[in-house]
Design a protein around this motif. Structure first.
Motif, PDB file in Angstrom:
ATOM      1  N   GLU A  99      79.620  47.481   8.355  1.00  0.00           N
ATOM      2  CA  GLU A  99      80.204  46.326   9.048  1.00  0.00           C
ATOM      3  C   GLU A  99      81.707  46.451   9.249  1.00  0.00           C
ATOM      4  N   PHE A 100      82.339  47.358   8.488  1.00  0.00           N
ATOM      5  CA  PHE A 100      83.798  47.355   8.440  1.00  0.00           C
ATOM      6  C   PHE A 100      84.491  47.364   9.809  1.00  0.00           C
ATOM      7  N   PRO A 101      84.086  48.267  10.718  1.00  0.00           N
ATOM      8  CA  PRO A 101      84.770  48.272  12.023  1.00  0.00           C
ATOM      9  C   PRO A 101      84.612  46.937  12.765  1.00  0.00           C
ATOM     10  N   LEU A 102      83.466  46.293  12.594  1.00  0.00           N
ATOM     11  CA  LEU A 102      83.232  45.007  13.256  1.00  0.00           C
ATOM     12  C   LEU A 102      84.099  43.928  12.620  1.00  0.00           C
ATOM     13  N   LYS A 103      84.214  44.008  11.286  1.00  0.00           N
ATOM     14  CA  LYS A 103      85.017  43.023  10.559  1.00  0.00           C
ATOM     15  C   LYS A 103      86.477  43.108  11.010  1.00  0.00           C
ATOM     16  N   VAL A 104      86.972  44.343  11.108  1.00  0.00           N
ATOM     17  CA  VAL A 104      88.357  44.529  11.556  1.00  0.00           C
ATOM     18  C   VAL A 104      88.531  43.985  12.967  1.00  0.00           C
ATOM     19  N   ALA A 105      87.492  44.150  13.781  1.00  0.00           N
ATOM     20  CA  ALA A 105      87.577  43.696  15.170  1.00  0.00           C
ATOM     21  C   ALA A 105      87.370  42.186  15.290  1.00  0.00           C
ATOM     22  N   GLY A 106      87.050  41.519  14.169  1.00  0.00           N
ATOM     23  CA  GLY A 106      86.915  40.072  14.188  1.00  0.00           C
ATOM     24  C   GLY A 106      85.575  39.567  14.701  1.00  0.00           C
TER      25      GLY A 106
END
Lengths: 362, 294
Positions: A99-106
């Motif tokens: 999920e990390f890249p999605l989390k960073v992207a909001g």
């Protein structure tokens, strides 16, 4: 999704005598799977890192689609990368890693979870979602790294030797999985490896690099059938091609007692050279009992691989004892210490200039 | 295993001397450990016992292991008279400020030394280490001059800054080796995944560095808390004294030293450290032995 274009890109490390990557000119088409292959230190990883924005471009430009990304930071390029060490976040669970890249992207929590689940199903990771990377096997870690890359739906995937930490069997399996996944997603992919088998089996096209310089970029078939110079000829194919310095004759080249006739185009390209390099893969010989038109090979080692056998030996070529590899039928492969006669097959011969190493003729 | 335990088991086995001897031979490492542990804890137990004595009992000097009439009178006296609490508060301020500064500067320096390409990196690290081992007494004089120039004499700031001489090299080394161990690819992965460099530090590196940061914090706090020499050298007014310095004066009268009172202050001063070490024991050990992160 986008086309990627290296436009005369160089990378010079401070204090280094020669550039790590020298004037790389290469276009990866939209949706294409390009493999960059070469020995260690050839600049393949540096090229990939420049594309990712992790390495400074010294000169030239990199384009993704119409966009010049040369000076953009990694996060502005919309790419996903799988590292050789996987570089998973040790403090996060598999789900959090994906999920990390999605989390960073909001991206909102619920959508994140749904997309991570979807990716986990695709990669057979569903039952490990709550585990930490330390509790995963090598293959599972590799899949998590893949998952973290594809969850983003990026413009391009960059993979840096993603299989080199896996054992041989798993590597073969994962190789086909990655290739199939890429075809399904249709995302432009640049894949770096030092393993020529990976290069030949996975890529739509293969780019061979050496000492920072791109040697040849073509389909696996073309690379194998028409290597552009002695380096590519020797690097691709296993066991490697026999590269034999031989004198030219009237209608071809002289290989021991045999004369290998050359096609007209190649003869024209000889340009009066007295010596050339004759390239013959192990399968470009016919083993016979007659000495006529054949090279006499003293067998020193025989490798039986099952469906085929390789015969290693020495031949007297142009007065010098030269190592040579031949393919043989495992059923009647010669014994160690035997003398065999190998007749070169003219239609499978390659000719390279002795001075430049470049391919002569078609 | 206790002596009674060994004897008891030997009895049920039917008192075979050879067997007892064998047991004893095999258990000698345990005995050695018990002995060493006693050696280290004995002074503290002694101090604790006497801190519970009344002054009268202390004067008789008869207590061996436990006072006849244990009392908390010394603690009451120390805590609620004589302003010792102020001194404890001073110690807290000094230790906390030192720890905070150590963490900020230590982690920045450690990160820079581990990650940034720079010349003479090992020379810088060596010099930092050297500073940390420089003899204390040799620094007091010059430091006194510096502090006096800066107008910092008789302030807690002077003590705190001086404490950094020991805490900062320790923290810098600890954190530099931690950051050097962390694969750079993890940060790069975070940056490719959409983070800025600082974002990668915050989201990915900081959680990984947490154990080492905790270790550095605890060690700095302990070092600063236990400092005596700097406080003695720079502090003049009793209300500015830190706890270890104030300890010296408590219980002293013109004619007699009431060590039972001093002992109570020792226990009070040592207590936070003991608690801190017990709570953080595993972290400190794992942080110090490196490989805190794998």
């Amino acid at each position: 999704m986008a086309e990627i274009r290296f436009d005369h890109v160089s990378c010079v490390y401070a204090g280094a005598a020669r550039p790590a990557v020298d004037e790389l000119d290469l276009t990866v088409e939209d949706g294409e799977f390009l493999v960059i292959v070469g020995p260690s230190g050839c600049g393949k990883t540096t090229s990939l890192r420049m594309l990712a924005g992790l390495e400074q471009v010294s000169s030239g430009a990199i384009f993704m689609g119409e966009r010049d990304v040369t000076r953009l930071s990694p996060r502005q390029r919309d790419i996903a990368m799988v590292f050789q060490s996987y570089a998973l976040y040790p403090t996060m669970s598999v789900q959090q890693n994906i999920e990390f890249p999605l989390k960073v992207a909001g991206v909102p929590r619920r959508e994140r979870a749904a997309r991570a689940r979807e990716v986990a199903e695709m990669l057979d990771l569903t039952e490990y979602l709550s585990r930490k990377p330390a509790k995963l096997s090598g293959g599972q870690r590799q899949r998590v790294a893949m998952g973290r890359a594809i969850v983003r739906r990026p413009q391009a995937f960059l993979l840096d030797e993603p299989l080199s930490n896996l054992d041989a069997k798993l590597r073969v399996m994962t190789r086909t999985q990655i290739a199939a996944l890429q075809r399904r997603l249709g995302v432009t992919t640049v894949y770096v490896t030092h393993d020529q088998v990976e290069a030949m089996t996975m890529g739509d096209r293969v780019a061979v690099m050496r000492d920072g310089v791109l040697q040849q970029c073509a389909s696996p078939r073309d690379i194998y059938l028409r290597p552009c110079n002695t380096f590519v000829a020797g690097f691709i194919g296993s066991p490697p091609m026999n590269l034999l310095p031989v004198p030219t004759a009237e209608r071809g080249v002289r290989l021991g007692a045999a004369v290998v006739p050359l096609p007209r185009g190649t003869l024209a390209a000889l340009n009066g050279d007295r010596e050339v390099i004759l390239g013959l893969r192990p399968d470009a010989f016919e083993l016979t009992s007659e000495a006529q038109d054949a090279v006499e090979v003293h067998v020193s080692l025989v490798e039986i691989l099952g469906s085929e056998a390789y015969v290693y030996g020495q031949a007297a070529i142009d007065g010098r004892a030269t190592d040579i590899v031949l393919r043989a039928d495992p059923v009647d492969a010669p014994e160690h210490g035997a003398v065999v006669h190998a007749r070169p097959l003219p239609e499978r011969s390659h000719v390279f200039s002795a001075s430049t190493g470049q391919r002569l003729g078609s | 295993m206790t002596a009674a335990g060994i004897a008891g088991r030997a009895q049920t086995a039917g008192w075979r001397p050879a067997r007892v001897a064998a047991r004893l031979r095999r258990s000698w490492p345990s005995w050695l450990l018990i002995l060493v542990t006693l050696l280290f804890t004995a002074p503290f137990l002694w101090v604790f016992t006497h801190s519970l004595e009344s002054s009268a009992e202390w004067a008789q000097n008869k207590t061996v292991l436990w006072p006849h009439a244990p009392t908390l009178a010394n603690y009451r006296a120390v805590l609620f008279k004589d302003g010792f609490l102020t001194n404890v508060a001073n110690s807290v301020i000094v230790a906390a400020a030192t720890t905070a500064a150590t963490l900020v500067f230590g982690s920045l320096a450690g990160y820079a030394l581990a990650r940034l390409p720079m010349r003479g990196k090992s020379a810088i690290l060596g010099f930092i280490l050297l500073a940390g081992f420089f003899p204390l007494t040799a620094m007091i004089g010059p430091l006194f001059k510096v502090m006096s120039r800066l107008g910092l004499l008789d302030t807690l700031t002077a003590v705190s800054i001086s404490d950094l001489i020991y805490t900062l090299p320790l923290a810098t080394w600890l954190l530099a080796s931690l950051f050097a161990q962390l694969p750079e690819e993890i940060e790069e992965a975070a940056m490719v995944d959409g983070c800025t460099r600082l974002g990668a530090l915050r989201r990915v590196v900081a959680p990984l560095a947490a154990p080492a940061l905790a270790t550095a914090a605890v060690l700095s706090f302990i070092l600063a808390w236990s400092d005596f020499t700097f406080s003695l050298s720079f502090l003049q007014d009793e209300s500015h004294f830190t706890a270890p310095l104030a300890m010296l004066q408590l219980g002293q009268t013109k004619f007699y030293t009431y060590y039972n009172l001093t002992d109570a202050t020792v226990v009070i001063t040592a207590l936070p450290i003991v608690v801190l070490v017990l709570v953080m024991q595993r972290r400190i050990v794992s942080g110090l032995t490196g490989g805190a992160v794998k």
